[in-house]
Design a protein around this motif. Structure first.
Motif, mmCIF file in Angstrom:
data_model
loop_
_atom_site.group_PDB
_atom_site.id
_atom_site.type_symbol
_atom_site.label_atom_id
_atom_site.label_comp_id
_atom_site.label_asym_id
_atom_site.label_seq_id
_atom_site.Cartn_x
_atom_site.Cartn_y
_atom_site.Cartn_z
ATOM 1 N N TYR A 57 0.829 -1.210 0.000
ATOM 2 C CA TYR A 57 0.000 0.000 0.000
ATOM 3 C C TYR A 57 0.864 1.262 0.000
ATOM 4 C CZ TYR A 57 -4.274 2.644 1.137
ATOM 5 O OH TYR A 57 -5.354 3.494 1.117
ATOM 6 N N LEU A 58 1.881 1.297 0.842
ATOM 7 C CA LEU A 58 2.761 2.466 0.916
ATOM 8 C C LEU A 58 3.492 2.696 -0.398
ATOM 9 C CD1 LEU A 58 4.398 2.069 4.439
ATOM 10 C CD2 LEU A 58 2.735 3.813 3.766
ATOM 11 N N ASN A 59 3.864 1.617 -1.054
ATOM 12 C CA ASN A 59 4.710 1.737 -2.243
ATOM 13 C C ASN A 59 3.930 1.913 -3.532
ATOM 14 O OD1 ASN A 59 7.277 1.709 -1.021
ATOM 15 N ND2 ASN A 59 7.099 -0.498 -0.694
ATOM 16 N N ARG A 60 2.591 2.031 -3.448
ATOM 17 C CA ARG A 60 1.856 2.474 -4.629
ATOM 18 C C ARG A 60 2.339 3.871 -5.016
ATOM 19 N NH1 ARG A 60 -4.318 2.495 -4.084
ATOM 20 N NH2 ARG A 60 -3.728 3.979 -2.476
ATOM 21 N N ILE A 61 2.624 4.664 -4.003
ATOM 22 C CA ILE A 61 3.334 5.934 -4.164
ATOM 23 C C ILE A 61 4.653 5.731 -3.433
ATOM 24 C CG2 ILE A 61 3.334 8.412 -3.672
ATOM 25 C CD1 ILE A 61 0.249 8.158 -3.450
ATOM 26 N N TYR A 62 5.751 5.998 -4.079
ATOM 27 C CA TYR A 62 7.061 5.674 -3.522
ATOM 28 C C TYR A 62 7.197 6.191 -2.095
ATOM 29 C CZ TYR A 62 12.026 5.677 -2.622
ATOM 30 O OH TYR A 62 13.256 5.478 -2.040
ATOM 31 N N CYS A 63 7.357 5.265 -1.169
ATOM 32 C CA CYS A 63 7.548 5.621 0.239
ATOM 33 C C CYS A 63 9.038 5.598 0.551
ATOM 34 C CB CYS A 63 6.811 4.629 1.141
ATOM 35 S SG CYS A 63 6.999 4.966 2.908
ATOM 36 N N PRO A 64 9.579 6.658 1.131
ATOM 37 C CA PRO A 64 11.004 6.659 1.480
ATOM 38 C C PRO A 64 11.354 5.420 2.304
ATOM 39 C CG PRO A 64 10.060 8.833 1.839
ATOM 40 C CD PRO A 64 8.914 7.920 1.528
ATOM 41 N N PRO A 65 12.431 4.730 1.955
ATOM 42 C CA PRO A 65 12.802 3.503 2.677
ATOM 43 C C PRO A 65 12.883 3.693 4.185
ATOM 44 C CG PRO A 65 14.144 3.732 0.708
ATOM 45 C CD PRO A 65 13.358 5.003 0.837
ATOM 46 N N SER A 66 13.341 4.866 4.610
ATOM 47 C CA SER A 66 13.496 5.098 6.042
ATOM 48 C C SER A 66 12.160 5.239 6.760
ATOM 49 C CB SER A 66 14.343 6.350 6.280
ATOM 50 O OG SER A 66 13.854 7.441 5.516
ATOM 51 N N LEU A 67 11.078 5.427 6.024
ATOM 52 C CA LEU A 67 9.748 5.502 6.627
ATOM 53 C C LEU A 67 9.057 4.148 6.667
ATOM 54 C CD1 LEU A 67 7.856 8.700 5.364
ATOM 55 C CD2 LEU A 67 8.474 8.110 7.703
ATOM 56 N N GLN A 68 9.411 3.262 5.762
ATOM 57 C CA GLN A 68 8.672 2.007 5.625
ATOM 58 C C GLN A 68 8.662 1.195 6.911
ATOM 59 O OE1 GLN A 68 10.256 -0.117 2.267
ATOM 60 N NE2 GLN A 68 9.888 1.574 0.850
ATOM 61 N N SER A 69 9.835 1.022 7.519
ATOM 62 C CA SER A 69 9.913 0.191 8.715
ATOM 63 C C SER A 69 9.182 0.836 9.883
ATOM 64 C CB SER A 69 11.376 -0.080 9.084
ATOM 65 O OG SER A 69 12.084 1.132 9.260
ATOM 66 N N TYR A 70 9.296 2.164 10.004
ATOM 67 C CA TYR A 70 8.657 2.851 11.134
ATOM 68 C C TYR A 70 7.134 2.796 11.020
ATOM 69 C CZ TYR A 70 7.635 6.430 14.609
ATOM 70 O OH TYR A 70 7.153 7.107 15.712
ATOM 71 N N ILE A 71 6.596 3.072 9.839
ATOM 72 C CA ILE A 71 5.146 3.020 9.658
ATOM 73 C C ILE A 71 4.650 1.589 9.830
ATOM 74 C CG2 ILE A 71 3.262 3.353 8.010
ATOM 75 C CD1 ILE A 71 4.778 5.695 6.845
ATOM 76 N N SER A 72 5.392 0.620 9.309
ATOM 77 C CA SER A 72 4.995 -0.784 9.470
ATOM 78 C C SER A 72 4.888 -1.149 10.945
ATOM 79 C CB SER A 72 5.994 -1.704 8.772
ATOM 80 O OG SER A 72 5.988 -1.504 7.373
ATOM 81 N N ARG A 73 5.835 -0.681 11.751
ATOM 82 C CA ARG A 73 5.776 -0.974 13.181
ATOM 83 C C ARG A 73 4.523 -0.389 13.814
ATOM 84 N NH1 ARG A 73 10.475 1.218 17.003
ATOM 85 N NH2 ARG A 73 9.169 3.080 17.112
ATOM 86 N N LEU A 74 4.194 0.855 13.453
ATOM 87 C CA LEU A 74 2.986 1.483 13.994
ATOM 88 C C LEU A 74 1.728 0.700 13.596
ATOM 89 C CD1 LEU A 74 3.697 5.285 13.352
ATOM 90 C CD2 LEU A 74 4.054 3.970 15.453
ATOM 91 N N VAL A 75 1.689 0.241 12.344
ATOM 92 C CA VAL A 75 0.521 -0.498 11.867
ATOM 93 C C VAL A 75 0.413 -1.841 12.586
ATOM 94 C CG1 VAL A 75 -0.584 -1.556 9.859
ATOM 95 C CG2 VAL A 75 0.573 0.639 9.621
ATOM 96 N N ILE A 76 1.530 -2.545 12.758
ATOM 97 C CA ILE A 76 1.509 -3.824 13.473
ATOM 98 C C ILE A 76 0.938 -3.636 14.874
ATOM 99 C CG2 ILE A 76 2.956 -5.622 14.508
ATOM 100 C CD1 ILE A 76 4.890 -5.207 12.118
#
Length: 371
Positions: A57-76
């Protein structure tokens, strides 16, 4: 490995642009914004499914790599809480004790939407962590003549942040899965192998034992799920775990990885084929046979690889136990190429490396780390 060419000075500006564009493009009426699993999700698979949907979902629009892990943690964290308090929102079927993949996907995407809207507030934006150093990665995938794409890949930056592991070490994970006999096994591995890696009692203190656990657990879970939900096929797997100055490579099957330094190519994988003397002996000792069929040596006359995840009808001769290699890096490495036999059957290692170097010369900021 080479460092990023992008300056991190204006990372908050980059974050702000991403959140603004993401929220502007959200379509609340889209009932299927990403691909969902073909199987019902049990409790032990929940985290892997959440990450898979979140990153798609995040990468439908390019998500900065440094944000991916942090947002994933919040969603989990948020979805786990919802599953405890209001499990019906996540699609829990009480009788089966499984989650409906469509309902779970909708819960995850709704949570991502809410988090991204929250960070439109500049005061919250400033609380986001600065980007960590991550290798540049480029991915390519071609379906060719097959009806469906059976291969999968997974790129995860900063595993410890994503899984809330209290360790300051930056751990990056890259994997390629070459499916055969269907896409089920490759899709399952791409979603869950990293989850079982981090959940191993040996992670993060002993990466090699953790990788072994991850492969065996993934294989066992896929076999169990196949008996209940009619999943099919198998997959090769090659995974790279980058931890500080060490590169761990784990594999089953004939996908391979090459490490290139100053034009010198080092093959890190010895493919699992029945033509390997040790693999041939292992199969025969277990009661299997290796026979030539259409000019190719095959296990029990069918499979041309001797290890894989899945391939339930051919167990135990087709083993899911990986081989693992650890390489100490000295900082002079140029890039790593991970690919399935769809590349290596047609391009030798040196030619592949030369093509990467050619691309680097044309655009120095696009050093490929994964093909």
């Amino acid at each position: 490995m080479a460092a990023d060419c992008v300056a991190d000075g204006d990372y908050l500006g980059e974050y702000s642009r991403f959140f603004a564009e993401f929220v502007a493009r959200v379509n609340p009426d889209d009932q299927l914004p990403v691909k969902v699993s073909v199987y019902d999700v049990n409790e032990s698979e929940l985290v892997g499914e959440i990450i898979n949907v979140t990153l798609q979902y995040l990468n439908r629009i390019y998500c900065p790599p440094s944000l991916q892990s942090y947002i994933s943690r919040l969603v989990i964290q948020a979805i786990k809480s919802t599953c405890k308090k209001q499990p019906e929102i996540c699609g829990l079927r009480q009788q089966e004790k499984t989650y409906a993949p469509l309902k779970l996907m909708q819960a995850v995407t709704n949570e991502v939407n809410e988090i991204c809207r929250r960070y439109l507030d500049n005061s919250r934006l400033a609380l986001l962590p600065p980007p960590s150093s991550t290798p540049q990665v480029t991915v390519g995938a071609i379906r060719n003549a097959r009806r469906k794409m059976e291969d999968r890949h997974m790129i995860l930056h900063d595993l410890n942040t994503m899984f809330n592991i209290q360790d300051d070490t930056i751990v990056d994970y890259y994997a390629v899965f070459d499916g055969h006999g269907g896409q089920d096994a490759a899709a399952y591995c791409a979603t869950h192998l990293h989850q079982y890696l981090v959940e191993s009692v040996h992670y993060p203190t002993d990466p090699e034992r953790a990788l072994r656990d991850a492969f065996l657990t993934t294989d066992a879970q896929f076999i169990a799920k196949s008996s209940m939900q009619k999943l099919n096929g198998g997959t090769t797997a090659v995974c790279a775990l980058l931890i500080n100055k060490k590169l761990y490579i784990a594999w089953v099957g004939d996908s391979m990885a090459s490490l290139v330094s100053y034009g010198n190519v080092r093959q890190l994988v010895n493919p699992h084929r029945p033509t390997r003397e040790d693999e041939n002996e292992r199969i025969r000792n277990m009661g299997g046979v290796v026979v030539q069929c259409m000019g190719v040596m095959r296990v029990n006359g069918f499979l041309s690889i001797s290890r894989a995840i899945g391939d339930v009808p051919y167990k135990p001769y087709i083993s899911g136990e990986p081989e693992i290699r650890c390489v100490t890096l000295d900082g002079n490495e140029d890039f790593l190429i991970i690919a399935c036999d769809g590349l290596w059957d047609y391009v030798d290692q040196r030619t592949a490396a030369l093509r990467v170097y050619r691309q680097v010369l044309q655009n120095p900021c696009e050093l490929f780390h994964l093909i």
